[in-house]
Design a protein around this motif. Structure first.
Motif, PDB file in Angstrom:
ATOM      1  N   ARG A   1      -1.996 -10.327   2.309  1.00 38.23           N
ATOM      2  CA  ARG A   1      -2.634  -9.304   1.239  1.00 38.23           C
ATOM      3  C   ARG A   1      -1.886  -7.828   1.214  1.00 38.23           C
ATOM      4  O   ARG A   1      -2.008  -7.355   2.558  1.00 38.23           O
ATOM      5  N   ILE A   2      -1.259  -7.595   0.516  1.00 34.72           N
ATOM      6  CA  ILE A   2      -0.530  -6.287   0.424  1.00 34.72           C
ATOM      7  C   ILE A   2      -1.741  -5.348  -0.449  1.00 34.72           C
ATOM      8  O   ILE A   2      -2.232  -5.758  -1.458  1.00 34.72           O
ATOM      9  N   PHE A   3      -2.194  -4.139   0.053  1.00 34.26           N
ATOM     10  CA  PHE A   3      -3.384  -3.274  -0.204  1.00 34.26           C
ATOM     11  C   PHE A   3      -2.970  -2.669  -1.657  1.00 34.26           C
ATOM     12  O   PHE A   3      -3.753  -2.037  -2.259  1.00 34.26           O
ATOM     13  N   GLY A   4      -1.633  -2.415  -1.929  1.00 29.97           N
ATOM     14  CA  GLY A   4      -1.153  -1.621  -3.083  1.00 29.97           C
ATOM     15  C   GLY A   4      -1.420  -0.208  -2.975  1.00 29.97           C
ATOM     16  O   GLY A   4      -1.613   0.383  -4.115  1.00 29.97           O
ATOM     17  N   LYS A   5      -1.620   0.548  -1.708  1.00 29.01           N
ATOM     18  CA  LYS A   5      -1.726   1.765  -1.582  1.00 29.01           C
ATOM     19  C   LYS A   5      -0.367   2.616  -2.208  1.00 29.01           C
ATOM     20  O   LYS A   5       0.669   2.248  -1.803  1.00 29.01           O
ATOM     21  N   PRO A   6      -0.856   3.612  -3.136  1.00 30.06           N
ATOM     22  CA  PRO A   6       0.464   4.286  -3.705  1.00 30.06           C
ATOM     23  C   PRO A   6       1.130   5.417  -2.630  1.00 30.06           C
ATOM     24  O   PRO A   6       2.394   5.591  -3.017  1.00 30.06           O
ATOM     25  N   THR A   7       0.715   5.608  -1.549  1.00 31.59           N
ATOM     26  CA  THR A   7       1.490   6.247  -0.458  1.00 31.59           C
ATOM     27  C   THR A   7       1.359   5.880   0.859  1.00 31.59           C
ATOM     28  O   THR A   7       0.326   4.982   1.206  1.00 31.59           O
ATOM     29  N   SER A   8       2.294   6.043   1.776  1.00 34.20           N
ATOM     30  CA  SER A   8       2.027   5.571   3.147  1.00 34.20           C
ATOM     31  C   SER A   8       2.391   6.734   4.097  1.00 34.20           C
ATOM     32  O   SER A   8       2.868   7.865   3.634  1.00 34.20           O
ATOM     33  N   ARG A   9       1.895   6.520   5.276  1.00 41.77           N
ATOM     34  CA  ARG A   9       2.006   7.461   6.359  1.00 41.77           C
ATOM     35  C   ARG A   9       2.323   6.777   7.547  1.00 41.77           C
ATOM     36  O   ARG A   9       1.509   5.810   7.814  1.00 41.77           O
ATOM     37  N   PRO A  10       2.596   7.362   8.712  1.00 39.94           N
ATOM     38  CA  PRO A  10       2.426   6.662  10.129  1.00 39.94           C
ATOM     39  C   PRO A  10       1.181   5.975  10.508  1.00 39.94           C
ATOM     40  O   PRO A  10       0.057   6.805  10.157  1.00 39.94           O
ATOM     41  N   TYR A  11       1.350   4.705  10.610  1.00 35.93           N
ATOM     42  CA  TYR A  11       0.080   3.870  11.127  1.00 35.93           C
ATOM     43  C   TYR A  11      -0.942   3.560   9.979  1.00 35.93           C
ATOM     44  O   TYR A  11      -1.946   3.224  10.193  1.00 35.93           O
ATOM     45  N   ARG A  12      -0.567   3.757   8.772  1.00 35.95           N
ATOM     46  CA  ARG A  12      -1.523   3.634   7.581  1.00 35.95           C
ATOM     47  C   ARG A  12      -1.440   2.045   7.455  1.00 35.95           C
ATOM     48  O   ARG A  12      -0.508   1.538   7.514  1.00 35.95           O
ATOM     49  N   ARG A  13      -2.624   1.490   7.434  1.00 40.59           N
ATOM     50  CA  ARG A  13      -2.809   0.128   7.050  1.00 40.59           C
ATOM     51  C   ARG A  13      -2.421  -0.049   5.690  1.00 40.59           C
ATOM     52  O   ARG A  13      -3.264   0.130   4.784  1.00 40.59           O
ATOM     53  N   MET A  14      -1.231  -0.841   5.390  1.00 41.71           N
ATOM     54  CA  MET A  14      -0.745  -1.047   4.034  1.00 41.71           C
ATOM     55  C   MET A  14      -1.074  -2.713   3.374  1.00 41.71           C
ATOM     56  O   MET A  14      -0.919  -2.834   2.499  1.00 41.71           O
TER      57      MET A  14
END
Length: 187
Positions: free
Chosen positions: A143-156
């Motif tokens: 499952r991909i969460f569809g978060k619009p931004t990433s940062r180190p260690y963010r669960r995507m």
């Protein structure tokens, strides 16, 4: 409210930096500790009232179980149920409970594990590589969460693996962790 408290097979999980990294079902726990945890969970959730799924977390120690926290909703550690480990996943259970639909029993169908897909860098438009590789693996889903931004260690996202009840849980967890590392998030 008069409705019974039902329990799924116990789910174990590992955290790093305060965040869930992997979860597995069923977790190994003695009958004595399981009874103690279920007794405590039932007392807490019945005192709170309402209907729905409650994720009740405990620490398992040599001398018993200790209450940690409660989430009155589906929880990330319970995403392992999306691997088909039980007859209803955590989201189906929550909806059935709040809509007053029957839940006769919750049965363990197979062993399963989940492992998070972590971002390594900041991005305002993350893209994913390796999903096709994970999608081709047997007894594996994601499952991909569809978060619009990433940062180190963010669960995507999360990778889900499953296998028969006679497979070792360590093997199922290792497959999930290995598969999750096949997905990279690019900026």
């Amino acid at each position: 409210n008069g409705l019974p408290t039902l329990f799924c097979a116990p789910i174990g999980h590992r955290q790093e930096r305060g965040d869930y990294q992997e979860s597995w079902q069923p977790a190994r726990i003695s009958d004595k500790d399981l009874f103690e945890a279920q007794d405590m969970a039932e007392k807490v959730t019945e005192a709170l009232g309402g209907a729905g799924l409650f994720g009740v977390e405990f620490f398992l120690a040599d001398d018993g179980v200790y209450f940690s926290e409660l989430s009155p909703r589906p929880h990330d550690t319970g995403m392992v149920t999306l691997a088909g480990t039980q007859n209803f996943n955590e989201f189906e259970l929550h909806l059935r409970a709040i809509l007053s639909l029957p839940i006769v029993e919750i049965t363990l169908e197979k062993k399963g594990a989940s492992a998070v897909i972590l971002a390594a860098e900041n991005s305002n438009h993350p893209t994913y590589a390796g999903i096709d590789t994970v999608a081709a693996l047997p007894k594996t889903d994601f499952r991909i969460f569809g978060k619009p931004t990433s940062r180190p260690y963010r669960r995507m996202g999360v990778v889900l693996t499953s296998d028969t009840l006679d497979t070792s849980i360590e093997e199922v967890v290792e497959r999930a962790k290995t598969a999750a590392q096949l997905v990279t998030i690019n900026s």
